[in-house]
Design an enzyme around this catalytic site. Structure first.
Site, short mmCIF file in Angstrom:
data_model
loop_
_atom_site.label_atom_id
_atom_site.label_comp_id
_atom_site.label_asym_id
_atom_site.label_seq_id
_atom_site.Cartn_x
_atom_site.Cartn_y
_atom_site.Cartn_z
N HIS A 34 0.83 -1.20 0.00
CA HIS A 34 0.00 0.00 0.00
C HIS A 34 0.86 1.26 0.00
CE1 HIS A 34 0.49 -0.62 4.47
NE2 HIS A 34 0.56 0.70 4.48
N GLU A 86 -3.66 4.11 2.16
CA GLU A 86 -3.81 4.43 3.58
C GLU A 86 -3.74 5.94 3.70
OE1 GLU A 86 -0.49 3.04 5.95
OE2 GLU A 86 -1.56 3.30 7.83
CO CO Z 1 1.16 1.80 6.22
#
Ligand code: CO
Length: 134
Positions: free
Chosen positions: A79, A130
């Protein structure tokens, strides 16, 4: 609302081992391993001048990255994390624009002691995103 690139996360089976080459070959600063039971991972951060690399390894049997490592046995980019000035305001705007927030929609405390949320990769060109309160 979109701030700095906070980190790029790479999922691996052994985070300390993975981070070591950044210290040995690149001379980068490596953090200690930090277990995050609420997220089901152990993290090791490599600090770069403009961002960080977050190595994550599974912690516990229900780790959310266990499946990813089954598919990517050698590890892989998992991510990317962006800073936002106000995570609740960011979440509300993102949801209004049709982005899906993972989990129950409430921020959890992340690796830096700040609230984080994850956004569905299908809404972000196949990349798990995120967001972290700056
Ligand atoms: Co992270």
């Amino acid at each position: 609302m979109l701030g700095r690139l906070n980190h790029v996360a790479i999922a691996v089976k052994d985070a300390e081992k993975a981070a070591k080459i950044y210290g040995a070959a690149f001379g980068a600063d490596i953090s200690a391993a930090v277990p995050l039971p609420e997220h089901g991972v152990i993290t090791v951060f490599v600090t770069l001048p403009n961002t960080k690399i977050e190595f994550i390894q599974p912690l516990g049997e229900a780790s959310p990255i266990a499946k990813f490592l089954e598919r990517n046995a050698d590890g892989g980019i998992h991510h990317i994390c962006y800073d936002v000035p106000d995570i609740i305001a960011a979440r509300d705007i993102l949801m209004k624009e049709g982005a899906r927030v993972l989990g129950d929609g409430n921020p959890k405390i992340g690796a830096h002691g700040k609230p984080v949320l994850f956004l569905h990769p299908k809404d972000f060109s196949g990349a798990l995103v995120e967001i972290e309160q700056a």
